[in-house]
Scaffold this motif. Sequence first.
Motif, mmCIF file in Angstrom:
data_model
loop_
_atom_site.group_PDB
_atom_site.id
_atom_site.type_symbol
_atom_site.label_atom_id
_atom_site.label_comp_id
_atom_site.label_asym_id
_atom_site.label_seq_id
_atom_site.Cartn_x
_atom_site.Cartn_y
_atom_site.Cartn_z
ATOM 1 N N LEU A 17 -15.389 6.485 11.027
ATOM 2 C CA LEU A 17 -15.839 5.315 10.269
ATOM 3 C C LEU A 17 -16.909 5.648 9.244
ATOM 4 C CD1 LEU A 17 -15.990 2.551 13.011
ATOM 5 C CD2 LEU A 17 -14.315 2.802 11.183
ATOM 6 N N SER A 18 -17.412 6.878 9.265
ATOM 7 C CA SER A 18 -18.436 7.259 8.289
ATOM 8 C C SER A 18 -17.848 7.470 6.903
ATOM 9 C CB SER A 18 -19.165 8.534 8.750
ATOM 10 O OG SER A 18 -18.278 9.641 8.761
ATOM 11 N N ASP A 19 -16.504 7.428 6.806
ATOM 12 C CA ASP A 19 -15.819 7.548 5.519
ATOM 13 C C ASP A 19 -15.606 6.147 4.953
ATOM 14 O OD1 ASP A 19 -14.037 7.831 3.397
ATOM 15 O OD2 ASP A 19 -12.964 9.488 4.344
ATOM 16 N N PRO A 20 -16.261 5.783 3.841
ATOM 17 C CA PRO A 20 -16.131 4.437 3.272
ATOM 18 C C PRO A 20 -14.687 4.045 2.960
ATOM 19 C CG PRO A 20 -17.954 5.605 2.250
ATOM 20 C CD PRO A 20 -17.213 6.618 3.078
ATOM 21 N N MET A 21 -13.841 5.026 2.624
ATOM 22 C CA MET A 21 -12.446 4.716 2.323
ATOM 23 C C MET A 21 -11.756 4.087 3.528
ATOM 24 S SD MET A 21 -9.808 4.492 0.492
ATOM 25 C CE MET A 21 -10.554 5.166 -0.982
ATOM 26 N N TRP A 27 -10.069 -3.110 6.272
ATOM 27 C CA TRP A 27 -10.161 -4.472 5.742
ATOM 28 C C TRP A 27 -8.818 -4.971 5.221
ATOM 29 C CZ3 TRP A 27 -13.060 -8.687 5.597
ATOM 30 C CH2 TRP A 27 -14.374 -8.603 6.051
ATOM 31 N N LYS A 28 -8.033 -4.081 4.649
ATOM 32 C CA LYS A 28 -6.752 -4.472 4.070
ATOM 33 C C LYS A 28 -5.746 -4.922 5.127
ATOM 34 C CE LYS A 28 -7.467 -3.933 -0.323
ATOM 35 N NZ LYS A 28 -7.391 -5.104 -1.232
ATOM 36 N N MET A 29 -5.986 -4.577 6.391
ATOM 37 C CA MET A 29 -5.021 -4.889 7.452
ATOM 38 C C MET A 29 -5.488 -5.989 8.392
ATOM 39 S SD MET A 29 -3.894 -1.031 8.552
ATOM 40 C CE MET A 29 -5.574 -0.550 9.014
ATOM 41 N N VAL A 30 -6.627 -6.593 8.128
ATOM 42 C CA VAL A 30 -7.172 -7.576 9.068
ATOM 43 C C VAL A 30 -6.280 -8.811 9.171
ATOM 44 C CG1 VAL A 30 -9.078 -9.177 9.476
ATOM 45 C CG2 VAL A 30 -9.556 -6.810 8.873
ATOM 46 N N GLU A 31 -5.834 -9.342 8.036
ATOM 47 C CA GLU A 31 -5.069 -10.584 8.061
ATOM 48 C C GLU A 31 -3.623 -10.383 8.483
ATOM 49 O OE1 GLU A 31 -5.263 -13.254 4.849
ATOM 50 O OE2 GLU A 31 -7.443 -13.410 4.869
ATOM 51 N N ALA A 40 -1.736 1.542 -0.115
ATOM 52 C CA ALA A 40 -1.915 2.454 -1.254
ATOM 53 C C ALA A 40 -1.758 1.704 -2.570
ATOM 54 C CB ALA A 40 -0.907 3.594 -1.167
ATOM 55 N N ASP A 41 -0.772 0.817 -2.653
ATOM 56 C CA ASP A 41 -0.551 0.036 -3.879
ATOM 57 C C ASP A 41 -1.737 -0.885 -4.159
ATOM 58 O OD1 ASP A 41 1.884 1.253 -4.221
ATOM 59 O OD2 ASP A 41 3.062 -0.409 -3.413
ATOM 60 N N GLU A 42 -2.264 -1.517 -3.104
ATOM 61 C CA GLU A 42 -3.376 -2.446 -3.290
ATOM 62 C C GLU A 42 -4.651 -1.727 -3.717
ATOM 63 O OE1 GLU A 42 -4.040 -5.211 -0.113
ATOM 64 O OE2 GLU A 42 -1.896 -5.478 0.261
ATOM 65 N N LEU A 43 -4.881 -0.556 -3.140
ATOM 66 C CA LEU A 43 -6.092 0.203 -3.467
ATOM 67 C C LEU A 43 -5.903 1.142 -4.650
ATOM 68 C CD1 LEU A 43 -7.371 1.139 0.130
ATOM 69 C CD2 LEU A 43 -8.241 -0.641 -1.394
ATOM 70 N N GLN A 44 -4.651 1.237 -5.130
ATOM 71 C CA GLN A 44 -4.303 2.120 -6.250
ATOM 72 C C GLN A 44 -4.715 3.566 -5.941
ATOM 73 O OE1 GLN A 44 -6.097 0.217 -9.690
ATOM 74 N NE2 GLN A 44 -4.306 -1.066 -9.991
ATOM 75 N N ILE A 45 -4.310 4.001 -4.763
ATOM 76 C CA ILE A 45 -4.590 5.359 -4.282
ATOM 77 C C ILE A 45 -3.271 5.974 -3.830
ATOM 78 C CG2 ILE A 45 -5.742 6.698 -2.460
ATOM 79 C CD1 ILE A 45 -7.973 4.617 -2.535
ATOM 80 N N MET A 103 -22.843 0.259 3.978
ATOM 81 C CA MET A 103 -22.812 -0.357 2.652
ATOM 82 C C MET A 103 -21.405 -0.823 2.297
ATOM 83 S SD MET A 103 -25.808 -0.579 1.504
ATOM 84 C CE MET A 103 -25.345 -1.094 -0.145
ATOM 85 N N GLU A 104 -20.411 0.000 2.639
ATOM 86 C CA GLU A 104 -19.024 -0.353 2.330
ATOM 87 C C GLU A 104 -18.588 -1.582 3.110
ATOM 88 O OE1 GLU A 104 -16.273 -0.174 -0.162
ATOM 89 O OE2 GLU A 104 -17.508 1.636 -0.105
ATOM 90 N N SER A 105 -19.086 -1.730 4.343
ATOM 91 C CA SER A 105 -18.712 -2.883 5.162
ATOM 92 C C SER A 105 -19.240 -4.184 4.566
ATOM 93 C CB SER A 105 -19.230 -2.711 6.597
ATOM 94 O OG SER A 105 -20.639 -2.829 6.647
ATOM 95 N N PHE A 106 -20.293 -4.101 3.736
ATOM 96 C CA PHE A 106 -20.791 -5.272 3.022
ATOM 97 C C PHE A 106 -20.048 -5.466 1.701
ATOM 98 C CE2 PHE A 106 -24.470 -4.921 5.817
ATOM 99 C CZ PHE A 106 -24.792 -6.246 6.041
ATOM 100 N N LYS A 107 -19.829 -4.361 0.977
ATOM 101 C CA LYS A 107 -19.253 -4.459 -0.366
ATOM 102 C C LYS A 107 -17.766 -4.812 -0.351
ATOM 103 C CE LYS A 107 -20.725 -0.411 -1.816
ATOM 104 N NZ LYS A 107 -20.979 0.737 -2.718
ATOM 105 N N THR A 108 -17.027 -4.292 0.634
ATOM 106 C CA THR A 108 -15.579 -4.518 0.647
ATOM 107 C C THR A 108 -15.210 -5.994 0.757
ATOM 108 O OG1 THR A 108 -15.127 -2.313 1.530
ATOM 109 C CG2 THR A 108 -13.419 -3.970 1.823
#
Length: 202
Positions: A17-21, A27-31, A40-45, A103-108
């Motif tokens: 979990l120390s990796d912000p990615m 977060w993308k899979m919660v709902e 990958a398409d949503e994050l453009q990665i 920080m990522e857990s707040f920003k995402t």
Amino acid sequence: MLNKSFKVESLEQLKALSDPMRIKILWKMVEKAKTGKMIADELQIAAPKIHYHLKELEKIGLVIIERTEEKNGIVQKFYRPIAKEIHVSKTFISSSEMDDSIMESFKTPLEESINLLNQLDTQQLMQKRFDEQLISNFAHSAFLSVAQALEVQNKFSELAEMIERYSEANIEDPTCIKHHVQFMAFPVFLKKKEEDNDGIIN
């Protein structure tokens, strides 16, 4: 159905979990469950990079494969987090490895909120009276004692549980409208400005 919460208590999970990615991916899979390609398409990665992170998260028990579907002879895996809320044990909360992820857990979620706002059909919003809709925007600086801050946190938890209870009961009701609800609060500890050799503050 997802578990409500899961506490990270192993160093292996903490490191993952120390990796912000990975915070973004979770977060993308919660709902709803998603494939690596969808994320990958949503994050453009690149998809291979997302698949790598998903496999690592699955290996340490932070994501599960909710279901599989076959499409054009290829088996697609749909992933979900182990729980809706993943908490880090207080044993690890001071670890410097977690700084970026915290920080990522707040920003995402903020980025998700902004993304949804940009997609809103404001015409539909204007068709109904504002006092008949849940439309709220509250941002405020508050001076709180430790006891008061904990009291507010408990109220947030109670409200979150109520919303979750309503949502689960109404999910199949076509008369109910999907809402986006977000709570955020944190103590404001600003970084100290550094002085250069000439005494100028940067």
